[in-house]
Scaffold this active site. Sequence first.
Site, PDB file in Angstrom:
ATOM      1  N   HIS A  31      -9.317  30.038 -75.853  1.00 54.83           N
ATOM      2  CA  HIS A  31      -7.845  30.070 -76.218  1.00 54.83           C
ATOM      3  C   HIS A  31      -7.242  30.882 -74.915  1.00 54.83           C
ATOM      4  O   HIS A  31      -7.875  31.909 -74.472  1.00 54.83           O
ATOM      5  CB  HIS A  31      -7.657  31.239 -77.417  1.00 54.83           C
ATOM      6  CG  HIS A  31      -6.437  31.511 -77.751  1.00 54.83           C
ATOM      7  ND1 HIS A  31      -5.235  30.971 -77.189  1.00 54.83           N
ATOM      8  CD2 HIS A  31      -5.687  32.550 -78.493  1.00 54.83           C
ATOM      9  CE1 HIS A  31      -4.262  31.381 -77.668  1.00 54.83           C
ATOM     10  NE2 HIS A  31      -4.385  32.291 -78.490  1.00 54.83           N
ATOM     11  N   TYR A  86      -4.003  27.339 -79.748  1.00 56.46           N
ATOM     12  CA  TYR A  86      -5.401  27.644 -79.889  1.00 56.46           C
ATOM     13  C   TYR A  86      -5.962  28.279 -80.953  1.00 56.46           C
ATOM     14  O   TYR A  86      -6.929  28.346 -81.438  1.00 56.46           O
ATOM     15  CB  TYR A  86      -5.806  27.965 -78.332  1.00 56.46           C
ATOM     16  CG  TYR A  86      -5.786  26.928 -77.373  1.00 56.46           C
ATOM     17  CD1 TYR A  86      -4.794  26.619 -76.845  1.00 56.46           C
ATOM     18  CD2 TYR A  86      -7.051  26.318 -76.883  1.00 56.46           C
ATOM     19  CE1 TYR A  86      -4.490  25.513 -75.859  1.00 56.46           C
ATOM     20  CE2 TYR A  86      -6.856  25.207 -75.966  1.00 56.46           C
ATOM     21  CZ  TYR A  86      -5.674  25.038 -75.493  1.00 56.46           C
ATOM     22  OH  TYR A  86      -5.630  24.061 -74.741  1.00 56.46           O
ATOM     23  N   ASN A 107      -9.175  22.145 -66.698  1.00 57.39           N
ATOM     24  CA  ASN A 107      -9.619  20.576 -66.745  1.00 57.39           C
ATOM     25  C   ASN A 107     -10.041  20.503 -65.398  1.00 57.39           C
ATOM     26  O   ASN A 107     -10.085  21.446 -64.590  1.00 57.39           O
ATOM     27  CB  ASN A 107      -8.339  19.887 -66.920  1.00 57.39           C
ATOM     28  CG  ASN A 107      -7.945  19.739 -68.334  1.00 57.39           C
ATOM     29  OD1 ASN A 107      -8.818  19.935 -69.375  1.00 57.39           O
ATOM     30  ND2 ASN A 107      -6.794  19.126 -68.740  1.00 57.39           N
ATOM     31  N   HIS A 129     -10.602  17.095 -76.730  1.00 53.21           N
ATOM     32  CA  HIS A 129     -11.745  17.787 -76.323  1.00 53.21           C
ATOM     33  C   HIS A 129     -12.908  17.691 -77.335  1.00 53.21           C
ATOM     34  O   HIS A 129     -13.588  18.475 -77.359  1.00 53.21           O
ATOM     35  CB  HIS A 129     -11.532  18.918 -76.007  1.00 53.21           C
ATOM     36  CG  HIS A 129     -10.576  19.090 -74.776  1.00 53.21           C
ATOM     37  ND1 HIS A 129     -11.013  18.921 -73.267  1.00 53.21           N
ATOM     38  CD2 HIS A 129      -9.326  18.963 -74.530  1.00 53.21           C
ATOM     39  CE1 HIS A 129      -9.880  18.987 -72.618  1.00 53.21           C
ATOM     40  NE2 HIS A 129      -8.696  19.007 -73.587  1.00 53.21           N
TER      41      HIS A 129
HETATM   42 FE1  HDE Z   1      -5.533  21.967 -74.568  1.00 52.49          FE
HETATM   43  N1  HDE Z   1      -6.249  22.063 -76.625  1.00 52.49           N
HETATM   44  N2  HDE Z   1      -3.892  21.816 -75.255  1.00 52.49           N
HETATM   45  N3  HDE Z   1      -5.263  21.629 -72.774  1.00 52.49           N
HETATM   46  N4  HDE Z   1      -7.576  22.175 -74.018  1.00 52.49           N
HETATM   47  C1  HDE Z   1      -7.523  22.118 -77.212  1.00 52.49           C
HETATM   48  O1  HDE Z   1      -8.126  23.561 -78.905  1.00 52.49           O
HETATM   49  C2  HDE Z   1      -3.164  22.148 -76.507  1.00 52.49           C
HETATM   50  C3  HDE Z   1      -3.887  21.466 -72.402  1.00 52.49           C
HETATM   51  C4  HDE Z   1      -8.308  22.253 -72.889  1.00 52.49           C
HETATM   52  O2  HDE Z   1     -14.327  23.072 -74.687  1.00 52.49           O
HETATM   53  C5  HDE Z   1      -7.417  22.606 -78.848  1.00 52.49           C
HETATM   54  O3  HDE Z   1      -9.922  24.607 -79.474  1.00 52.49           O
HETATM   55  C6  HDE Z   1      -1.887  22.033 -76.332  1.00 52.49           C
HETATM   56  C7  HDE Z   1      -4.082  21.699 -70.592  1.00 52.49           C
HETATM   57  C8  HDE Z   1      -9.728  21.995 -73.158  1.00 52.49           C
HETATM   58  O4  HDE Z   1     -13.448  23.893 -76.781  1.00 52.49           O
HETATM   59  C9  HDE Z   1      -5.916  22.562 -79.201  1.00 52.49           C
HETATM   60  C10 HDE Z   1      -1.565  21.513 -75.085  1.00 52.49           C
HETATM   61  C11 HDE Z   1      -5.324  21.854 -70.494  1.00 52.49           C
HETATM   62  C12 HDE Z   1      -9.959  22.210 -74.396  1.00 52.49           C
HETATM   63  C13 HDE Z   1      -5.265  22.236 -77.790  1.00 52.49           C
HETATM   64  C14 HDE Z   1      -2.827  21.556 -74.417  1.00 52.49           C
HETATM   65  C15 HDE Z   1      -6.047  21.845 -71.661  1.00 52.49           C
HETATM   66  C16 HDE Z   1      -8.472  22.246 -75.022  1.00 52.49           C
HETATM   67  C17 HDE Z   1      -8.377  21.445 -79.580  1.00 52.49           C
HETATM   68  C18 HDE Z   1      -0.021  21.283 -74.404  1.00 52.49           C
HETATM   69  C19 HDE Z   1      -5.904  22.128 -69.048  1.00 52.49           C
HETATM   70  C20 HDE Z   1     -11.227  22.310 -74.883  1.00 52.49           C
HETATM   71  C21 HDE Z   1      -9.541  22.403 -79.864  1.00 52.49           C
HETATM   72  C22 HDE Z   1       0.775  22.407 -74.611  1.00 52.49           C
HETATM   73  C23 HDE Z   1      -5.402  23.308 -68.283  1.00 52.49           C
HETATM   74  C24 HDE Z   1     -11.830  23.814 -75.290  1.00 52.49           C
HETATM   75  C25 HDE Z   1      -9.364  23.645 -79.681  1.00 52.49           C
HETATM   76  C26 HDE Z   1     -13.255  23.635 -75.678  1.00 52.49           C
HETATM   77  C27 HDE Z   1      -8.473  22.060 -76.548  1.00 52.49           C
HETATM   78  C28 HDE Z   1      -3.928  22.366 -77.578  1.00 52.49           C
HETATM   79  C29 HDE Z   1      -2.742  21.131 -73.106  1.00 52.49           C
HETATM   80  C30 HDE Z   1      -7.510  22.281 -71.714  1.00 52.49           C
HETATM   81  C31 HDE Z   1      -5.436  21.503 -80.147  1.00 52.49           C
HETATM   82  C32 HDE Z   1      -0.780  22.240 -77.622  1.00 52.49           C
HETATM   83  C33 HDE Z   1      -2.907  21.506 -69.776  1.00 52.49           C
HETATM   84  C34 HDE Z   1     -10.655  22.311 -71.968  1.00 52.49           C
HETATM   85  O5  HDE Z   1      -5.695  23.807 -79.528  1.00 52.49           O
END
Ligand code: HDE
Length: 737
Positions: free
Chosen positions: A349, A372, A158, A85
């Site tokens: 988060h 997060y 999402n 993202h």
């Molecule tokens: Fe994320 N995801 N994600 N994700 N995600 C991040 O956090 C992660 C997942 C989502 O505009 C990171 O601050 C793991 C699902 C959005 O700043 C990180 C898993 C969904 C955003 C991270 C998922 C999301 C992130 C990277 C699987 C939809 C952007 C930067 C277990 C429900 C937020 C950050 C923004 C961002 C980890 C799966 C949505 C690395 C480990 C499912 C919208 O922490």
Amino acid sequence: MSKGKEKEKLGKGKQQENNDKVNDLSKVTEDGAGQFLTTNQGVRVNDDQNSLKTGGRGATLLEDFILREKITHFDHERIPERVVHARGAAAHGFFQVYESQAELTKAKFLQDPSVKTPVFVRFSTVAGSRGSSDLARDVRGFAVKFYTEEGNYDLVGNNIPVFFIQDAIKFPDLIHAVKPEPHNEIPQAASAHDTFWDFISLMPESTHMIMWVMSDRAIPRSYRMMEGFGVHTFRFVNEKGKARFVKFHWKPLLGVHSVVWDEAKKISGNDPDFHRRDLWEAIEGGDFPEWEFGVQIVEEKDEHKFDFDLLDSTKLIPEELVPVQRIGKLTLNRNPDNFFAETEQVAFHTGHVVPGIDFTNDPLLQGRLFSYTDTQLIRLGGPNFHEIPINRPIDPIHNHQRDGHMRQQINRGRVAYEPNSLGGGCPMQAGADMGGFTSYAEKIDGKKVRERSASFFDHFSQATLFYNSQSKPEQDHIVNALRFELGKVETPAIRERMVYILSQVDKTLAARVAEGLGIKVPAKIDGPLNMSVPADGNPRQFQPKRVEKEVGSSPALSMANTPKDSIKTRKIAVLAADGFDGSALAAVKKALTNAGAQAKIIAPRLGFLRAEKGEEVKIDFSFLTAASVLFDAVYVAGGEKSAAALKGESDALHFINEAYKHCKAIAATGAGVDVLRASYLGAVEGGTAASEASKVVANEGVVTGQDAQAGKVATEFIKAIAQHRHWSREAKDQVPA
Ligand code: HDE
């Protein structure tokens, strides 16, 4: 420019409202208007042109603290981009609940309809780097930070309601597979490459998500026209401690719309900031984007009544089974002042919750609850990222956490521990009745195992449900997307494995994709897919196996059923040259503007155009600076001289061809109809659009009539634009644009 002046210049945008969070941010907002230049120590700078030297040609002195400070700060301007993202855009706004939801949740921001809770919302793509194109085929992030009076609540969702994987332990693998390949860092922001499809074809659980990502949902027209989903099942808990399962939805009031893939590719070249610009301009222009907040509620006793597991993030609850109740509205009404300070530094988060909202054991959510905070520690550089202005709650923070990198808060007193008597026991724990967060006391009694519940194993039924629910054009787009993506895959075995997986979703889908790839659908595939070996030593193979059951369809899953009753905020291209019919153009433009659209004049050059009768209009773009793919529809003005000039302009004809190919509404009056005929449209439509005809003709989104009938043409044109796309024209794919 002073802030006041700047806002004035923004026209309608000056309606942008302040709220508690914006007022909080204003305490740290800087404005240099009318001020002297200073160093970071507040010393006024006398010369910002020359470094300190030994004579005019001399060596630069180390003593030059002004130079060193400036360069050092510059050297450290970048922070690591988000690992996923990275590319995004954000805006401020507010949320208001329609009526109290006290029966469902004790969350205060969902109680009082008169309360406007400040929000900051960031939209993003997933795979690309910070500088990548907005139009990548990808999931979009939809992350909302609610600054509630009880603390921050983040709904990090999402624009697609399901996810690729069921267990967080596979997330690094998924992301490594989709990111540019590690040896050559190719391709940027694209899933059309071997490593992604290698992984996906070995992970049958991702099949449902793949259907969505290959659909037009993955190439939105605008952030303002996408749905949002919390994806996981969460919990609402009310004052009495009663819990219910809940799925969260955002429903855009402008409907759900997409571009077509050919357009997406061209927009990436013409305006890679297309979505970012669209959001920014809409808010500056006072067209504040709005979404309704929806919830699907499932009683605890019904947890097991579905034929899928509520804890499985690769499944959705069909809206026909559990309706979405719309309980409030989100409005975005203010652009950030500074991209880095706000949009880049905002830290979302899933673990930021307030009393009344709680988690479930979804193994994907559980992993996110760790990830997060961990990611912010490296990205924002330490444990005090919550003190960055955009991340601070609007209610005060009191605890015994201390020190660390870049600490901002100055904590008074000698007590930094609990329990204490020296500080009178403060700050003190809050009872649940005083707003203290209490975790939902879920009963858990089980063995510690690395396992997946058998209730997670049906990987295909909902993929089929999604495919069944799409309209014919939407299905065609999925087929084409898969042909494109797998066509970019170089390893034949990966293509075959993937086509086999598709055959478990729908036989015709697989056959059509296979045909495009010039291969056969394999009857079976060799080797187990994502195998695990548990303690008992018996490998568990997640072999793809179609569940033989009747799968219906869910109309809510098709964008064809989205509201198509408005043209608000659409961008309409008006093609004209000197000598255009002024009154027809004015009538069409007025009708479009009254309906909430924007009409932009595009001409062979910049400056002003002169109409047949002498009146002048300002040109917004030349053919060099505009492109059909950046607009939702096109009107070709009447007037013999204007039409003759446009017919001689290949860019004008190309503009029309592209709009036709991309199934957009097209209108022309008077001699403008001849310009349509001179384009490829004339050949395809067989000249049905006749300027001589006394009637206004509207055919598959192409509207024509006399200049004198401009008002009636505009009415039909507006209806055609509201349809967004006229897919029946796709069959006439021969348009060379
Ligand atoms: Fe994320 N995801 N994600 N994700 N995600 C991040 O956090 C992660 C997942 C989502 O505009 C990171 O601050 C793991 C699902 C959005 O700043 C990180 C898993 C969904 C955003 C991270 C998922 C999301 C992130 C990277 C699987 C939809 C952007 C930067 C277990 C429900 C937020 C950050 C923004 C961002 C980890 C799966 C949505 C690395 C480990 C499912 C919208 O922490």
